[in-house]
Scaffold this motif. Structure first.
Motif, PDB file in Angstrom:
ATOM      1  N   CYS B 137      43.897  45.172  50.812  1.00  0.00           N
ATOM      2  CA  CYS B 137      42.518  45.333  50.029  1.00  0.00           C
ATOM      3  C   CYS B 137      43.003  45.072  48.491  1.00  0.00           C
ATOM      4  CB  CYS B 137      42.211  46.757  49.922  1.00  0.00           C
ATOM      5  SG  CYS B 137      40.683  46.892  48.766  1.00  0.00           S
ATOM      6  N   PHE B 138      42.175  44.313  47.757  1.00  0.00           N
ATOM      7  CA  PHE B 138      42.550  43.947  46.258  1.00  0.00           C
ATOM      8  C   PHE B 138      42.045  44.977  45.415  1.00  0.00           C
ATOM      9  CE2 PHE B 138      42.260  39.000  47.654  1.00  0.00           C
ATOM     10  CZ  PHE B 138      43.289  39.341  48.247  1.00  0.00           C
ATOM     11  N   CYS B 140      39.378  45.795  44.056  1.00  0.00           N
ATOM     12  CA  CYS B 140      38.722  44.713  42.868  1.00  0.00           C
ATOM     13  C   CYS B 140      38.119  45.934  41.666  1.00  0.00           C
ATOM     14  CB  CYS B 140      37.477  44.254  43.463  1.00  0.00           C
ATOM     15  SG  CYS B 140      37.879  43.181  44.945  1.00  0.00           S
ATOM     16  N   PRO B 144      32.485  44.341  45.124  1.00  0.00           N
ATOM     17  CA  PRO B 144      31.207  44.188  45.833  1.00  0.00           C
ATOM     18  C   PRO B 144      31.044  45.191  46.809  1.00  0.00           C
ATOM     19  CG  PRO B 144      32.620  42.279  45.775  1.00  0.00           C
ATOM     20  CD  PRO B 144      33.374  43.344  45.310  1.00  0.00           C
ATOM     21  N   CYS B 145      31.935  45.754  47.356  1.00  0.00           N
ATOM     22  CA  CYS B 145      31.745  46.607  48.554  1.00  0.00           C
ATOM     23  C   CYS B 145      31.279  48.006  48.211  1.00  0.00           C
ATOM     24  CB  CYS B 145      33.212  46.850  49.262  1.00  0.00           C
ATOM     25  SG  CYS B 145      34.364  47.332  47.892  1.00  0.00           S
ATOM     26  N   CYS B 179      32.092  42.383  50.984  1.00  0.00           N
ATOM     27  CA  CYS B 179      33.545  42.156  50.734  1.00  0.00           C
ATOM     28  C   CYS B 179      34.024  40.702  51.147  1.00  0.00           C
ATOM     29  CB  CYS B 179      34.554  43.050  51.526  1.00  0.00           C
ATOM     30  SG  CYS B 179      36.405  42.488  51.259  1.00  0.00           S
ATOM     31  N   TYR B 181      36.658  39.146  51.021  1.00  0.00           N
ATOM     32  CA  TYR B 181      38.049  39.088  51.612  1.00  0.00           C
ATOM     33  C   TYR B 181      38.134  39.550  52.832  1.00  0.00           C
ATOM     34  CZ  TYR B 181      38.152  38.211  46.560  1.00  0.00           C
ATOM     35  OH  TYR B 181      38.216  38.041  45.130  1.00  0.00           O
ATOM     36  N   THR B 183      38.374  42.329  54.225  1.00  0.00           N
ATOM     37  CA  THR B 183      39.294  43.339  54.109  1.00  0.00           C
ATOM     38  C   THR B 183      38.998  44.407  55.310  1.00  0.00           C
ATOM     39  OG1 THR B 183      39.814  43.141  52.019  1.00  0.00           O
ATOM     40  CG2 THR B 183      40.310  45.229  52.582  1.00  0.00           C
ATOM     41  N   ARG B 184      37.710  44.728  55.271  1.00  0.00           N
ATOM     42  CA  ARG B 184      37.243  46.038  55.971  1.00  0.00           C
ATOM     43  C   ARG B 184      37.390  45.823  57.562  1.00  0.00           C
ATOM     44  NH1 ARG B 184      34.549  49.898  52.665  1.00  0.00           N
ATOM     45  NH2 ARG B 184      35.240  49.556  50.476  1.00  0.00           N
TER      46      ARG B 184
END
Ligand code: SF4
Ligand code: SF4
Lengths: 436, 314
Positions: B137-138, B140, B144-145, B179, B181, B183-184
């Motif tokens: 996970c970045f 961030c 956005p999440c 997200c 990316y 990630t989730r």
């Protein structure tokens, strides 16, 4: 006294509709209940086993359910805005249509949110939405908007029903069981049609009708922003708000046309739901379909012409006949071209063809909802690189289909039941006419 | 980090081996009874509590395993004061050994098919050579999440981490849609966990145990960080790909070498993945220049189901 005589005469004409239930209607009710029961089984499995019984997985996190959510909620909005506009602008031919529109609003408005609940992993925590609401989230906007809207829509429909309820409860000739008469009496809230009552009811109805119009535009847009606010190709588009508004109304108008046609046959309402009504509704459908076509065209043209990597990836799935190409073509032809053609050609501008094209259009619009949701989710920004097929491609399971059909069945059932409680044509609305 | 290690000496080392159950008791009432082991009472141990105080705890409240109970949810929402965590991932060193993936899975009690940390095979354009791309996970800075979560179940802390309170998550999956990316991950069914793990109290800092119908993701192992250790993926990597550290202190370490974060980014032209999305990741990548391993090495010894993932690229 001419007015009341005429009203009761009219009521006598509609009476069979609320007095008795035919065998075929009963059969229909049983069939619909069976569909709903199948949905119940699916729901039980989904709760007991988990969302793993659906086709949704980590990439395609939403599927049929959310498509159904947009579909039903959109239909509901259309009912509200149509009955609102017809009422506020006192459109002369509105009478036999407003009640259908009002019932569509409520029936679809109750079913839509159920589908969003089906997407949610933890039913049991729904109260968190109210305990820890976060204003930044489009879901919070949606929760507030839909709650406000449903309250408004129920009130509005109820206000338009009060005069009918009072009329039914006073009509001795109506051959209805006692409980039904009592129910009407209670629901009429002691409305007797005195001058003050009339005035109050009228101004309240008018006010709500006016409020409902902007409300529908707002909530339709909020719905679209659940998608528009994400950074996903195919969703992250400023056109989404108006696009959803017009798509919703188009679909809903189609549903209303289908229901008009059905009830006209079922309850012998040719005198009230005349060919003229179908023509007018057809024209509304034509204008909306053209507007919707224009939005669709702009949306896909800009994406395709600009050909940014991610946009192109989604579009290539929509244009590729091995993926969603045929469905994409189908949805555009049947939702845009067909309704325009049928209404534009005088030869085809008849209730039957209009209703049939509306039916195909509504189905095509449902397909379109699916095409908005699924291909985008199947195209994340990072390569999927997964060997589990269900994580790469979404395929709805029988549980999702069962619940989808249960939703449609519930919609129809609500309609059948309502038509046993209130006349499809608002009888009391004609009283004013006679007086004038 | 170096400094605090010296100050607290032995206690710190004790803490590394043991996790304080007492600290979490506030968060989940009967934690001590339900989660504690049956050891005899009596022996007192000196420990460093998560807020930096020295406390004495009965040894029966301690558990000799890493990561059982984290700090309370309230505290986990605030973050560690004065910190600003960053990660640097050196793509030139990655051989797709996948040790980070398995360490992460082991420590978070995840099944094999659930990867919070993924290693993708990326190819930026048709001319460039493919390279291995480990992705956490970045966390961030403009996440956005977090923006879209309707119940504040996923949140941004002052130390930069983005964590999830699975006790609050309603499972709407909106954060997964938001997200960019991927990630989730979502718990589509009841997670298959050993009884003692399933019975643990959830903390956003441990992200354990997984709960059905909720979302989870890489958490940068804040419980390890509180204990002065590096996240599991960092220490597990045989090639020293991951550097973890504190932007405020301007140091990052991969367990072998400790370097200045800003210098590393400057010297090696560090970049953030998809900078143009405006999410402002806290994870930096060093481009895959002068690679230590040929990319094909990454396919050796892979089980077929994982090897097949990369058929499209190689
Ligand atoms: S990488 Fe995704 S999940 Fe992690 S903080 Fe950024 S948006 Fe959120
Ligand atoms: S799935 Fe959970 S964490 Fe994600 S947005 Fe919904 S409530 Fe928040």
């Amino acid at each position: 006294m001419k007015a009341s005589i005429s009203a009761s005469e009219r009521l006598k004409y509609f009476a069979p509709q609320i007095e008795k239930t035919s065998l075929s209607t009963k059969v229909w009710i049983v069939i619909l209940l069976m569909f709903i029961a199948a949905g119940g089984v699916a729901l039980y499995q989904q709760i007991a086993i988990g969302h793993v019984v659906t086709g949704m997985r980590d990439n395609v996190i939403w599927g049929l359910y959310i498509a159904n959510f947009i579909f039903f909620i959109g239909i509901s909005y259309a009912g509200a805005i149509l009955s609102g506009v017809l009422y506020v602008f006192k459109v002369p031919w509105r009478r036999p249509i407003v009640r259908i529109a009002g019932l569509v609003t409520i029936a679809a408005g109750l079913i839509g949110p159920v589908f969003i609940l089906l997407c949610i992993g933890r039913f049991d925590r729904m109260h968190h939405l109210f305990l820890y609401p976060r204003l930044q989230s489009p879901i919070t906007w949606d929760v507030m908007a839909i709650c406000t809207y449903l309250v408004g829509a129920v009130l509005y429909l109820y206000l338009t029903l009060i005069r009918d309820f009072s009329l039914y409860s006073d009509a001795d000739f109506l051959n209805i069981p006692n409980w039904k008469r009592k129910l009407y009496k209670t629901l009429s809230l002691g409305y007797k049609g005195t001058g003050v009552q009339k005035k109050q009811l009228k101004s309240a109805t008018r006010l709500l009708a006016i409020v409902m119009i902007p409300l529908v535009v707002i909530i339709s847009s909020v719905l679209s922003w659940i998608f528009g606010m994400t950074l996903r190709p195919g969703w992250h588009s400023s056109i989404f708000g108006p696009y959803f508004v017009i798509a919703s109304i188009l679909t809903g108008v189609g549903v209303i046309i289908i229901i008009m046609w059905t009830f006209r046959r079922l309850y012998n309402l040719k005198e009230y739901l005349t060919d003229k009504h179908f023509t007018y509704m057809g024209f509304i459908m034509l204008v909306l379909a053209a507007g919707y076509g224009y939005f669709s065209f702009s949306e896909y043209l800009t994406g395709w012409y600009g050909s940014e990597k991610w946009d192109s990836e989604v579009l290539s799935k929509l244009f590729n006949t091995n993926e969603y190409g045929w469905w994409f073509l189908f949805s555009n032809i049947f939702a845009i071209v067909l309704p325009i053609l049928v209404v534009a050609l005088p030869k085809l501008r008849k209730p039957g063809p209009i209703a049939f094209s509306a039916l195909l259009m509504v189905f095509a619009m449902w397909v379109k909802r699916y095409l908005i949701v699924v291909p985008t989710l199947e195209t994340p920004l990072l390569p999927v690189q997964d060997t589990r097929m269900e994580y790469v491609h979404y395929a709805a399971t029988w549980q999702e289909w069962a619940l989808t059909f249960a939703g449609i069945a519930t919609f129809l059932l609500i309609f059948i039941i309502s038509s046993k409680l209130v006349t499809i044509v608002p009888t009391s609305d004609y009283i004013d006419d006679e007086k004038a | 980090m170096q400094n605090s290690d010296n100050t607290h000496g032995n206690e710190r080392r004790d803490f590394i081996k043991l996790t304080v159950l007492g600290a979490a008791a506030a968060a989940c009432g009967s934690a001590i009874c339900s989660c504690g082991n049956k050891e005899e009472a009596g022996k007192k141990v000196k420990l460093l509590s998560p807020d930096g105080k020295l406390v004495e705890v009965d040894s029966k409240h301690l558990r000799p395993v890493h990561k059982t109970v984290g700090v309370s949810t309230e505290e986990a929402r605030l973050g560690i004061p004065g910190r600003k965590f960053v990660m640097v991932i050196d793509l030139a060193k990655c051989s797709n050994a996948r040790k980070c993936v398995s360490a992460c899975q082991k420590m978070h009690h995840l099944p094999e098919e659930k990867e919070w940390l993924q290693v993708k095979l990326m190819m930026d354009n048709p001319e460039s050579a493919p390279y291995w791309f480990p992705k956490t996970c970045f966390h961030c800075d403009n996440p956005p999440c977090v923006k879209v979560c309707p119940v504040d179940a996923t949140f941004k802390r002052q130390d930069g981490l983005v964590l999830i309170d699975s006790d609050r998550c309603i499972g709407c999956k909106f954060c997964m849609a938001a997200c960019p990316y991927s990630t989730r991950v979502f718990n589509w069914s009841e997670p298959d966990l050993p009884e003692d793990i399933a019975g643990l109290c959830y903390s956003p800092e441990t992200s354990v145990p997984s709960q059905v119908g909720t979302v989870e993701k890489c958490d940068f192992c804040p419980d390890m960080v509180r204990a002065g250790e590096l996240p599991d993926c960092v220490t597990a990597c045989p090639n020293g790909v991951f550097y973890f550290g504190d932007e405020n202190e301007d140091v990052v370490s991969n367990g072998e070498e400790t370097v200045r974060f800003s210098q590393l980014i400057k010297d090696k032209a560090g970049y953030r993945f998809m900078e143009d999305l405006g999410t402002q990741p806290r994870v930096w990548y060093l481009p895959p220049n002068d690679r230590l391993f040929p990319v094909e090495r990454g396919l050796d010894d892979l089980p077929d189901n994982i090897k097949d993932r990369f058929n499209d690229v190689m």
